[in-house]
Design an enzyme around this catalytic site. Structure first.
Site, PDB file in Angstrom:
ATOM      1  N   PHE A  53       0.863  -1.180   0.000  1.00 48.22           N
ATOM      2  CA  PHE A  53       0.000   0.000   0.000  1.00 48.22           C
ATOM      3  C   PHE A  53       0.895   1.224   0.000  1.00 48.22           C
ATOM      4  O   PHE A  53       1.565   1.521   0.989  1.00 48.22           O
ATOM      5  CB  PHE A  53      -0.946   0.058   1.204  1.00 48.22           C
ATOM      6  CG  PHE A  53      -1.837   1.266   1.155  1.00 48.22           C
ATOM      7  CD1 PHE A  53      -2.977   1.260   0.376  1.00 48.22           C
ATOM      8  CD2 PHE A  53      -1.508   2.415   1.843  1.00 48.22           C
ATOM      9  CE1 PHE A  53      -3.789   2.393   0.289  1.00 48.22           C
ATOM     10  CE2 PHE A  53      -2.312   3.552   1.766  1.00 48.22           C
ATOM     11  CZ  PHE A  53      -3.453   3.530   0.985  1.00 48.22           C
ATOM     12  N   ASP A  70       9.646   2.905   1.670  1.00 53.90           N
ATOM     13  CA  ASP A  70       8.449   3.702   1.982  1.00 53.90           C
ATOM     14  C   ASP A  70       8.188   3.599   3.473  1.00 53.90           C
ATOM     15  O   ASP A  70       7.634   2.607   3.958  1.00 53.90           O
ATOM     16  CB  ASP A  70       7.260   3.183   1.166  1.00 53.90           C
ATOM     17  CG  ASP A  70       5.976   3.971   1.438  1.00 53.90           C
ATOM     18  OD1 ASP A  70       5.933   4.735   2.429  1.00 53.90           O
ATOM     19  OD2 ASP A  70       5.009   3.800   0.677  1.00 53.90           O
ATOM     20  N   LYS A  85       2.959  11.503   6.691  1.00 53.57           N
ATOM     21  CA  LYS A  85       2.104  11.332   7.865  1.00 53.57           C
ATOM     22  C   LYS A  85       2.629  12.074   9.093  1.00 53.57           C
ATOM     23  O   LYS A  85       2.384  13.252   9.265  1.00 53.57           O
ATOM     24  CB  LYS A  85       1.864   9.846   8.132  1.00 53.57           C
ATOM     25  CG  LYS A  85       1.005   9.176   7.047  1.00 53.57           C
ATOM     26  CD  LYS A  85       0.472   7.854   7.469  1.00 53.57           C
ATOM     27  CE  LYS A  85      -0.315   7.179   6.363  1.00 53.57           C
ATOM     28  NZ  LYS A  85      -1.559   7.886   6.003  1.00 53.57           N
TER      29      LYS A  85
END
Length: 414
Positions: free
Chosen positions: A156, A241, A270
């Site tokens: 994801f 990531d 984030k």
């Protein structure tokens, strides 16, 4: 890092409408691309949130790790307020006085050289892909338009059209083709399959050191070291990531730190915005990032003064190591608490620091059903992939609060 005993009183009167009324009001006007739990949050502080009717909940999701430092961390709020009184946006058409400080501090924290500031996590991934392809053509000598990137199944990385091109999540992918070529998907945690997929056209290997959306899947010890060795030996880039796994979540600054691995390119987001503004970044070695020239990539809001001020304050919090140590310490409590529930409604779990994927016995209900039961217990979590729920509390959570959340989970399972 203790949470306040209660949320501060509201500065304005509470909205008179109920949660049900507000949820119903969304339906005709808001795109239905989310299926949130039936709670309407109005205020928050630390690890606690409060809905429009005054009910309090322990936030065990923390915005999918965007709120690693809790809601409205005072140091981050102060940095944002101070910058709001000075300058918020220039675009990159001009220099501003906060950007160099932010870039230098983030590069120093990660052990890399140069920073490409963006906004959202998906933008960081897209930017990392562009940098890797440009490097492949300019430096590695891959023929034009032939560069490939190897990714892992179950990944994801976002939901843009390029990113869903290499997703195997049918919900995110179906109905959005045609898809961007140039990606090869191999099983996660499988070094032989990864090696077989790399050839002279491979620009990079792009993986999550821990697959969060897939249920906090943690690879075998040595996998990340193997990826690092393999990419170095075959002459391609290692892109990590760490948008969900980075910035203290796993008990280290980065998840790759658990194997002392330094990737060529690092993707962050984030928590980098402190739960205040969207901030993301591609961080890379100088020889890699230097392939970009003026006009080849950009963002009106990327690296804006407000984002840079908040991002610098986030880095300052992490420099002390306090949050990483706290996540590692309470991660042991989280692990032991879930181990005690195994066989009592929990069929399996995975933890790394203050991050957990918990597989629920389907006989007791779906992950969504357990999340709704926990909502009634005053604990906010979210399900993924049917029977799995994820825990990712703010790194400011106390031992007592975490114990309370585990006790609530036990009640929800009984």
């Amino acid at each position: 890092m203790t949470a306040p005993a209660r949320i501060a009183p509201p500065r304005t009167p509470r909205a008179p409408r109920s949660s049900d009324d507000l949820i119903q009001a969304e339906r005709p006007v808001l795109a239905h691309n989310y299926h949130p739990l039936p709670v309407v949050i109005a205020r928050a502080e630390g690890v606690w949130v409060e809905d429009v009717e005054g009910r309090r909940y322990l936030d065990m999701l923390a915005g999918y790790s965007a709120l690693n430092f809790g809601h409205r961390h005072p140091a981050l709020i102060e940095a944002a307020h101070r910058q709001l009184d000075q300058l918020t946006l220039t675009s990159r058409a001009f220099h501003h006085d906060r950007l160099a400080e932010f870039a230098a501090s983030l590069a120093g924290l990660t052990g890399l050289d140069m920073v490409l500031p963006m906004n959202t996590g998906a933008e960081a991934v897209e930017s990392g892909i562009k940098v890797a392809r440009k490097w492949a053509y300019d430096v590695k000598g891959v023929p034009a338009d032939r560069a490939t990137i190897v990714v892992a199944a179950g990944n994801f990385h976002g939901r843009t059209t390029t990113i869903v091109s290499f997703s195997d999540d049918d919900t995110a992918r179906t109905g959005f083709g045609p898809f961007t070529p140039g990606f090869r998907v191999v099983p996660y945690n499988d070094l032989p399959a990864l090696e077989a997929a790399i050839d002279d056209t491979t620009a990079a290997v792009l993986i999550e050191p821990i697959q969060g959306e897939a249920g906090v899947l943690i690879p075998d010890d040595g996998y990340l070291t193997g990826v690092r060795d393999l990419t170095r030996r075959t002459g391609c880039l290692f892109i990590a990531d760490e948008i969900q796994s980075g910035l203290g979540r796993t008990g280290r600054t980065l998840a790759v730190d658990h194997e002392s691995v330094v990737p060529d390119v690092l993707l962050l987001g984030k928590a980098l915005g402190g739960g205040i503004v969207p901030v993301s970044a591609v961080v890379a070695r100088r020889d890699i990032m230097s392939v970009l020239g003026p006009g080849q990539h950009g963002s009106t809001f990327g690296g804006n003064p407000l984002a840079a001020a908040v991002g610098s304050a986030v880095v300052d919090l992490l420099k002390t190591g306090e949050f990483q140590a706290h996540a590692a310490d309470l991660g042991e409590l989280l692990h032991s608490g879930l181990a005690a529930l195994t066989g009592k409604g929990v069929t399996g779990f995975r933890t790394r620091g203050l991050w957990a994927g918990i597989d629920i016995d389907p006989a007791l209900g779906t992950g969504r059903a357990i999340s709704e039961r926990l909502l009634k217990e005053g604990v906010l979590v979210k399900d993924t992939h049917g029977s799995t729920i994820r825990l990712a509390p703010p790194l400011t959570i106390t031992r007592e609060e975490l114990t309370g959340a585990l006790e609530a989970l036990e009640r929800a399972l009984s």
